[in-house]
Design a protein around this motif. Structure first.
Motif, PDB file in Angstrom:
ATOM      1  N   GLY A 217       0.797  -1.168   0.092  1.00  0.00           N
ATOM      2  CA  GLY A 217       0.001   0.025  -0.041  1.00  0.00           C
ATOM      3  C   GLY A 217       1.066   1.180  -0.006  1.00  0.00           C
ATOM      4  O   GLY A 217       0.385   2.232  -0.684  1.00  0.00           O
ATOM      5  N   LEU A 218       2.003   1.228   0.823  1.00  0.00           N
ATOM      6  CA  LEU A 218       2.857   2.355   0.898  1.00  0.00           C
ATOM      7  C   LEU A 218       3.496   2.802  -0.468  1.00  0.00           C
ATOM      8  O   LEU A 218       3.417   3.949  -0.962  1.00  0.00           O
TER       9      LEU A 218
ATOM     10  N   ASP B 282       3.438  16.112   0.885  1.00  0.00           N
ATOM     11  CA  ASP B 282       3.079  15.160   0.165  1.00  0.00           C
ATOM     12  C   ASP B 282       2.656  15.586  -1.411  1.00  0.00           C
ATOM     13  O   ASP B 282       1.598  15.114  -1.924  1.00  0.00           O
TER      14      ASP B 282
ATOM     15  N   SER C  82       1.520   5.872  -7.556  1.00  0.00           N
ATOM     16  CA  SER C  82       0.340   6.120  -8.355  1.00  0.00           C
ATOM     17  C   SER C  82       0.455   7.663  -8.859  1.00  0.00           C
ATOM     18  O   SER C  82      -0.256   8.170  -9.786  1.00  0.00           O
ATOM     19  N   TRP C  83       1.016   8.419  -7.952  1.00  0.00           N
ATOM     20  CA  TRP C  83       1.060   9.877  -8.584  1.00  0.00           C
ATOM     21  C   TRP C  83       2.138  10.437  -9.476  1.00  0.00           C
ATOM     22  O   TRP C  83       2.026  11.342 -10.062  1.00  0.00           O
TER      23      TRP C  83
ATOM     24  N   THR D 199       2.513   1.532  -3.706  1.00  0.00           N
ATOM     25  CA  THR D 199       1.510   1.749  -4.683  1.00  0.00           C
ATOM     26  C   THR D 199       0.943   3.178  -4.538  1.00  0.00           C
ATOM     27  O   THR D 199       0.663   3.685  -5.441  1.00  0.00           O
ATOM     28  N   GLY D 200       0.802   3.495  -3.349  1.00  0.00           N
ATOM     29  CA  GLY D 200       0.002   4.767  -3.267  1.00  0.00           C
ATOM     30  C   GLY D 200       1.123   5.918  -3.428  1.00  0.00           C
ATOM     31  O   GLY D 200       0.715   6.891  -4.194  1.00  0.00           O
TER      32      GLY D 200
END
Length: 216
Positions: A53-54, A159, A60-61, A56-57
């Motif tokens: 999750g870390l 972020d 993705s940006w 891919t999150g």
């Protein structure tokens, strides 16, 4: 109902019994229906899910950069899958559940195009950064004056990413990036990469240029 294509030996799509047929990246794929489990995830599964999750999150940006930067490595896998696998192996630090990314290991591109022998980034007034690199020598298979330059900046505190894609040529040897004024005082991570104009799948690996504190 499944639909057979190409005769009895051809692929099929949709659900047939306990299997599902589909086409993916020119391949005919048959998958079994997932089995539901009432078991709680193991510690190892929880750790892997947290890392996944870390990564891919984060990626993705910058998926547009990953799509170009991993094209030559993807094969039957997607560019994002290859990038995720690399970062899971090389860029995750810490202990569950407090995983973090090592920003110095970020690679939105991986390839054989040559890095310049010298490169640097410097802060400038009004929240801007000056990227420079040296270009010398004759063009050859893995270096050309027309190679395109991309720069990426990441601000962990906010972020946020800022990027300029294919914004200069290797021969220009410099590129200025204007950051949001709100970045002033923040520490940002800076990256540089090159892309061939001759071969669409030929890129350099990402160059991590370090951390900079943005000036007012």
């Amino acid at each position: 109902m499944g639909i057979i294509r190409g005769g009895i030996l051809g692929g099929f799509r949709n659900k047939t019994g306990s299997v599902i047929g589909s086409s993916w990246r020119t391949l005919d794929v048959i998958k079994g229906l997932p089995k539901l489990s009432g078991k709680a995830p193991t510690q190892s599964q929880l750790e892997q899910q947290a890392k996944f999750g870390l990564v891919t999150g984060f990626l993705s940006w910058i998926s547009n950069l990953v799509a170009v930067g991993y094209r030559s490595l993807s094969g039957v896998e997607t560019e994002m899958n290859v990038a995720v696998a690399y970062h899971l192996k090389n860029a995750v630090t810490g202990v569950y559940p407090n995983y973090e990314l090592n920003y110095g290991k970020l690679m939105y591109s991986r390839g054989k195009l040559d890095w310049p022998l010298e490169y640097s980034v410097a802060t400038a007034p009004n929240a801007s950064l000056a990227f420079t690199w040296k270009h010398e020598g004759e063009d050859y298979e893995f270096m050309s004056a027309t190679d395109l330059v991309t720069v990426l900046v990441y601000n962990p505190e906010k972020d946020r990413f800022v990027r300029l894609v294919n914004a200069a040529t290797r021969s220009e040897q410099e590129l200025n990036l204007q950051l949001p004024v709100a970045f002033a005082g923040d520490t940002v991570h800076c990256y540089l990469s090159f892309k061939s104009t001759v071969r669409k799948d030929l890129v350099s690996s990402t160059i991590y240029m370090g951390q900079m504190v943005v000036l007012n």
